[in-house]
Design a protein around this motif. Structure first.
Motif, mmCIF file in Angstrom:
data_model
loop_
_atom_site.group_PDB
_atom_site.id
_atom_site.type_symbol
_atom_site.label_atom_id
_atom_site.label_comp_id
_atom_site.label_asym_id
_atom_site.label_seq_id
_atom_site.Cartn_x
_atom_site.Cartn_y
_atom_site.Cartn_z
ATOM 1 N N GLU A 41 0.634 -1.269 0.093
ATOM 2 C CA GLU A 41 -0.047 0.037 0.032
ATOM 3 C C GLU A 41 1.015 1.089 -0.049
ATOM 4 O OE1 GLU A 41 -3.254 0.145 -0.383
ATOM 5 O OE2 GLU A 41 -3.357 -1.781 -0.388
ATOM 6 N N PHE A 42 1.895 1.207 0.463
ATOM 7 C CA PHE A 42 2.934 2.581 0.736
ATOM 8 C C PHE A 42 4.233 2.471 -0.010
ATOM 9 C CE2 PHE A 42 0.290 2.264 4.467
ATOM 10 C CZ PHE A 42 -0.460 3.643 4.529
ATOM 11 N N GLU A 43 4.393 3.012 -1.196
ATOM 12 C CA GLU A 43 5.643 2.858 -1.836
ATOM 13 C C GLU A 43 6.839 3.298 -1.032
ATOM 14 O OE1 GLU A 43 5.489 7.384 -4.298
ATOM 15 O OE2 GLU A 43 4.249 5.698 -5.095
ATOM 16 N N GLN A 44 6.694 4.036 -0.243
ATOM 17 C CA GLN A 44 8.049 4.629 0.640
ATOM 18 C C GLN A 44 8.617 3.162 1.390
ATOM 19 O OE1 GLN A 44 4.917 5.776 0.929
ATOM 20 N NE2 GLN A 44 5.103 8.086 0.536
ATOM 21 N N LEU A 45 7.801 2.238 1.748
ATOM 22 C CA LEU A 45 8.141 0.910 2.331
ATOM 23 C C LEU A 45 8.479 -0.116 1.384
ATOM 24 C CD1 LEU A 45 8.407 0.178 5.417
ATOM 25 C CD2 LEU A 45 6.088 -0.416 5.076
ATOM 26 N N LYS A 46 9.980 -0.132 1.293
ATOM 27 C CA LYS A 46 10.602 -1.017 0.431
ATOM 28 C C LYS A 46 11.805 -1.883 1.091
ATOM 29 C CE LYS A 46 8.678 -0.222 -3.571
ATOM 30 N NZ LYS A 46 7.467 -0.810 -3.724
ATOM 31 N N PRO A 47 11.515 -2.846 1.960
ATOM 32 C CA PRO A 47 12.482 -3.545 2.612
ATOM 33 C C PRO A 47 13.382 -4.409 1.861
ATOM 34 C CG PRO A 47 10.506 -4.578 3.096
ATOM 35 C CD PRO A 47 10.163 -3.415 2.283
ATOM 36 N N VAL A 48 14.689 -4.540 2.058
ATOM 37 C CA VAL A 48 15.620 -5.206 1.156
ATOM 38 C C VAL A 48 15.290 -6.736 1.348
ATOM 39 C CG1 VAL A 48 18.163 -5.956 0.892
ATOM 40 C CG2 VAL A 48 17.583 -3.730 1.579
ATOM 41 N N LYS A 49 15.084 -7.231 0.093
ATOM 42 C CA LYS A 49 14.848 -8.729 0.375
ATOM 43 C C LYS A 49 16.125 -9.677 -0.040
ATOM 44 C CE LYS A 49 9.908 -8.435 -0.372
ATOM 45 N NZ LYS A 49 8.769 -8.977 -1.317
ATOM 46 N N ARG A 50 16.260 -10.503 0.486
ATOM 47 C CA ARG A 50 17.401 -11.567 0.498
ATOM 48 C C ARG A 50 17.102 -12.995 0.184
ATOM 49 N NH1 ARG A 50 21.601 -8.624 4.604
ATOM 50 N NH2 ARG A 50 21.962 -6.811 3.112
ATOM 51 N N ARG A 51 18.023 -13.850 0.436
ATOM 52 C CA ARG A 51 17.768 -15.312 0.268
ATOM 53 C C ARG A 51 16.520 -15.785 0.729
ATOM 54 N NH1 ARG A 51 21.714 -18.423 3.815
ATOM 55 N NH2 ARG A 51 21.844 -16.368 4.442
ATOM 56 N N GLY A 52 15.709 -16.256 -0.025
ATOM 57 C CA GLY A 52 14.444 -17.010 0.434
ATOM 58 C C GLY A 52 13.104 -15.899 0.359
ATOM 59 N N ASN A 53 13.517 -14.524 -0.065
ATOM 60 C CA ASN A 53 12.628 -13.579 -0.100
ATOM 61 C C ASN A 53 12.485 -13.084 1.322
ATOM 62 O OD1 ASN A 53 11.700 -12.574 -2.452
ATOM 63 N ND2 ASN A 53 9.701 -13.493 -2.506
ATOM 64 N N ARG A 54 13.399 -13.402 2.190
ATOM 65 C CA ARG A 54 13.385 -12.601 3.544
ATOM 66 C C ARG A 54 13.437 -11.118 3.344
ATOM 67 N NH1 ARG A 54 15.182 -15.891 8.322
ATOM 68 N NH2 ARG A 54 14.423 -18.076 7.919
ATOM 69 N N ARG A 55 12.675 -10.470 4.360
ATOM 70 C CA ARG A 55 12.771 -9.189 4.327
ATOM 71 C C ARG A 55 13.753 -8.763 5.497
ATOM 72 N NH1 ARG A 55 8.046 -11.080 2.873
ATOM 73 N NH2 ARG A 55 6.567 -9.700 1.750
ATOM 74 N N TYR A 56 14.412 -7.584 4.993
ATOM 75 C CA TYR A 56 15.329 -6.717 5.956
ATOM 76 C C TYR A 56 15.233 -5.311 5.937
ATOM 77 C CZ TYR A 56 17.978 -11.316 6.830
ATOM 78 O OH TYR A 56 18.110 -12.716 6.816
ATOM 79 N N TYR A 57 14.760 -4.964 6.936
ATOM 80 C CA TYR A 57 14.163 -3.664 7.139
ATOM 81 C C TYR A 57 15.627 -2.761 7.790
ATOM 82 C CZ TYR A 57 9.376 -5.264 6.832
ATOM 83 O OH TYR A 57 8.284 -5.960 6.336
ATOM 84 N N GLN A 58 15.731 -1.432 7.367
ATOM 85 C CA GLN A 58 16.692 -0.486 7.541
ATOM 86 C C GLN A 58 16.094 0.528 8.580
ATOM 87 O OE1 GLN A 58 18.823 1.117 4.477
ATOM 88 N NE2 GLN A 58 19.644 -0.882 3.908
ATOM 89 N N ARG A 59 16.793 1.230 9.479
ATOM 90 C CA ARG A 59 16.083 2.136 10.445
ATOM 91 C C ARG A 59 15.077 3.073 9.870
ATOM 92 N NH1 ARG A 59 17.659 3.925 15.357
ATOM 93 N NH2 ARG A 59 17.206 5.823 15.739
ATOM 94 N N GLN A 60 15.551 3.598 8.745
ATOM 95 C CA GLN A 60 14.506 4.445 7.768
ATOM 96 C C GLN A 60 13.165 3.805 7.620
ATOM 97 O OE1 GLN A 60 15.088 7.755 7.364
ATOM 98 N NE2 GLN A 60 12.871 7.940 7.007
#
Length: 124
Positions: A41-60
């Motif tokens: 729903e929110f384009e500003q929210l784009k976590p990094v996706k790594r192995r196995g589509n795991r999401r990794y969020y940064q501080r921002q």
């Protein structure tokens, strides 16, 4: 970015570079499935996706999630209203950066002109 005052009861964000979806869930008091929905729903929210589509969020990302949470849960916005509010904030930030760049360019050109005048005055 705005850090809502209503998020004062949320835990302090640790000084890590990346956070898992479970950690972000606890830091923002939002369930993981809600975080996945907000990504759509929110384009500003784009976590990094790594192995196995795991999401990794940064501080921002965590700060953005806390802002979205505040808009939806504390201030009573709908998803559409919160999305619009977030876009207005982003536009205002871009506008300020643009006017800052114009100001810096103007100052640079004035300095250059003054230096040219100084050279002319010294040669006479």
């Amino acid at each position: 970015m705005l850090e809502p005052t209503n998020n004062d009861e949320l835990p302090v964000i640790p000084g890590k570079r990346y956070f898992t979806i479970g950690e972000v869930s606890e830091l923002c008091a939002v369930k993981p499935h809600v975080l996945r929905y907000w990504e759509q729903e929110f384009e500003q929210l784009k976590p990094v996706k790594r192995r196995g589509n795991r999401r990794y969020y940064q501080r921002q990302d965590v700060l953005t999630i806390r802002q979205i949470r505040s808009l939806l849960y504390d201030q009573g916005f709908t998803i559409g209203g919160a999305r619009q509010n977030m876009q207005v904030d982003a536009t205002a930030t871009e506008s300020k950066a643009s006017s800052d760049a114009e100001f810096n360019n103007m100052i640079s050109s004035i300095i250059t002109e003054l230096e040219d005048i100084l050279v002319l005055l010294k040669t006479k």
